[in-house]
Design an enzyme around this catalytic site. Structure first.
Site: not given
Length: 613
Positions: A326, A365, A371, A384
């Site tokens: 991420s 996710d 989310h 996310c």
């Protein structure tokens, strides 16, 4: 019976005597002529040759090795120095029985078979009149033993030399590197005239990259010797040119702090000044003690390093290629804004998974319940995955490839340390060339969260983070600060930075979201933002080490340490006017926010609080 007697032939005997006198005279004359001729040759015709030969028996030309340049950190702390030590060295042409001498020396000084083999390797590439080291860094006891037996070993003597020493050991092993004995392969590539009397050369790191600068140039000396080959006096000298001292950008206080902050974990940490590209921290953990490599590490020691499961010889910072996870989401967000694929306010529903049209496969996710409805800032803040699956599918791999490559992903940083890996950002062409396969839409989604084929080195991740901190200004990372040339301008000349044509508003949007990661209520690294007197812009990352099946749930407590996720974190601070950019990779650390982020915070805090800045 009458008595018998022999009559003498006086005339014959007289002729025989005269002939003998003549023959002897001729021989004496010929010998005298030969002797006179030889004397004439020695005194006149051959005078210069034999005079030179006689002088060479008394005077030898010996190379004078240069002193290797010292290496300092940015504050003047020595990270590579020269320390005096004793070595036993042999001149093969002065030794009648070399093999017997080696056997006796091996027994006397307890020299290993490896050192004997290394001696022969060097000897084959050297001239017979050159001194060749057999064993270096002798102990006082070894020196004393040899001193007693010295007359029994013509052509062998003890010499004081300077040997490389690395006072910080494993802390600098992967950035400074080390020197070692010149091997057979190197002997075929180096200029042998520059290495007369020198037996070591840079092997890795700065020591190898700046070998020519650090080494210097050898000199020579006319040495008068006695019949045993011992030096009587120096007749003439051409002094060597010492190597140039180097000052690095590395801050050893930060380096040690970062190394120790990993605790029992392995990994890498890079910190860069985004204004100049100066590398402040270059940590690859675990490191190793480079000092045994200087004198010649034993096979047992080297094998232990090679076979260690922690791979201490592997330069993770420079050559380790990890899924960035991420940590790439701010860059993808910026790409989406630049290509008008999204707007800051555009919202996406995250139910906990994403599905491509007409396909049943669910791309999950990290938060199983999802989310909810979120925009770009929320997606970066909370990391996310579904938002970035959606964005990746909208952009497509071609636009993602173009944007990320111009930012530096999949490219060499150009740092001044030899051996860098480029990481990988894939494309359709790359997959076709390497696997002869087409690119699938699902691979675009996985690339959109920094997984799949995507790989970055810690150095590359810090470099691209520095580019983001510099609002698109790309500066080349460098470890050399300046060379020490007395009386000259010591500032190194740096290439003019390249500036990416990025929209300032888009940059503000992404950087504000990264600030929320650290200081926002729902930020994944909010724990390090508490009570911080300045704003840190950061992004956490978690990279899978193995693939989880569709319906399986990852449970960190049920997998072995080596199969746990890698923890990553990128950051720069102060966010309004960045002075330091950091990338942390903690192997099998689990969560970037809880493991990697605190390491980054400690580096940033120590640097910004330093009185030197």
């Amino acid at each position: 019976m009458s008595p018998s007697f022999t009559l003498k032939n006086s005339s014959f005997e007289q002729r025989l005597f005269v002939n003998r006198i003549i023959a002897t005279s001729i021989i004496l004359i010929l010998l005298s002529v030969g002797l006179v001729a030889r004397l004439v040759y020695l005194q006149i015709s051959g005078h210069q040759y034999y005079s030179t030969l006689s002088r060479n028996n008394q005077v030898t030309i010996q190379p004078l090795p240069p002193t290797r340049g010292i290496i300092y950190d940015r504050h003047g702390n020595i990270v590579a120095e020269n320390t005096p030590s004793y070595s036993i060295e042999l001149i093969p042409e002065q030794i009648i029985n070399l093999e017997k001498t080696l056997v006796e020396l091996q027994r006397l000084l307890e020299i290993s078979d490896e050192e004997i083999e290394r001696f022969h390797t060097i000897r084959r590439a050297k001239k017979p009149f050159e001194r060749i080291p057999l064993a270096i860094r002798l102990t006082e006891e070894q020196v004393s033993r040899f001193a007693i037996r010295r007359p029994s070993f013509p052509g062998v003597d003890i010499h004081a030399r300077l040997f490389r020493h690395y006072p910080y050991g494993s802390l600098t092993s992967h950035v400074v590197g080390y020197v070692g004995r010149i091997n057979e392969e190197e002997l075929t590539t180096i200029n042998s005239s520059h290495y007369r009397g020198t037996h070591h050369i840079g092997k890795t790191g700065i020591e190898k990259t700046y070998e020519k600068t650090l080494h210097g140039k050898p000199g020579w000396g006319e040495i008068e010797t006695n019949v045993q080959g011992r030096t009587l006096r120096v007749l003439n000298q051409n002094l060597p040119t010492p190597g140039t001292d180097l000052h690095l950008t590395i801050d050893m206080h930060l380096q040690e702090l970062a190394y120790n902050a990993f605790g029992n974990f392995n990994g890498a940490a890079i910190a860069i000044d985004p204004d100049t590209g100066a590398v402040l921290v270059f940590v690859s953990k675990p490191g190793f003690d480079p000092n045994p490599f200087v004198s010649g590490i034993s096979q047992k020691q080297y094998k232990a390093l090679q076979e260690s499961p922690d791979r201490p010889l592997f330069n993770r910072a420079l050559r380790g290629q990890y899924p960035p996870g991420s940590t790439l989401k701010p860059f993808y967000g910026l790409a989406g804004l630049e290509y008008s694929a999204i707007s800051p306010g555009k919202k996406v529903n995250c139910p906990g998974f994403y599905q491509l049209p007409n396909l049943s496969h669910r791309y999950r996710d990290w938060k199983r319940q999802g989310h909810g409805i979120i925009n770009l800032t929320d997606a970066i803040t909370q990391s996310c995955d579904v938002y970035f699956y959606t964005l990746a599918n909208t952009l497509g791999i071609d636009k993602m490839y173009t944007f990320m490559h111009q930012f530096g992903f999949g490219e060499l940083t150009g740092i001044d340390i030899i051996g860098e890996k480029s990481g990988l950002f894939p494309s359709r062409k790359w997959k076709r060339d390497h696997f002869d396969q087409v690119w699938f839409p699902g691979e675009t989604l996985i690339s959109g969260i920094g997984q799949g084929f995507v790989q970055t080195t810690p150095l590359q991740l810090a470099w691209t983070t520095a580019t983001l901190a510099g609002r698109g200004e790309i500066v080349r990372p460098h470890v050399l600060n300046y060379e020490d040339h007395p009386g000259q301008n010591t500032n190194a000349i740096r290439p003019k930075p390249l500036v990416l044509p990025l929209n300032p508003i888009h940059l503000d949007t992404v950087i504000d979201a990264m600030i929320n990661v650290v200081h926002g209520e729902h930020g994944t690294a909010r724990d390090i933002g508490k009570d911080t007197p300045y704003k840190i812009a950061g992004k956490t990352g978690t990279a899978q080490v193995f693939t989880i099946k569709q319906e399986e749930k990852y449970d960190e407590n049920k997998v072995t340490q080596k199969l746990r996720d890698h923890a990553l974190f990128i950051a720069f601070a102060p966010a309004s006017k960045p002075r330091i950019a950091v990338a942390i990779v903690v192997e099998n650390g689990g969560h970037g926010g809880s493991i990697a982020a605190p390491i980054a915070k400690s580096i940033v805090a120590a640097y910004l609080q330093s009185d030197q800045h």
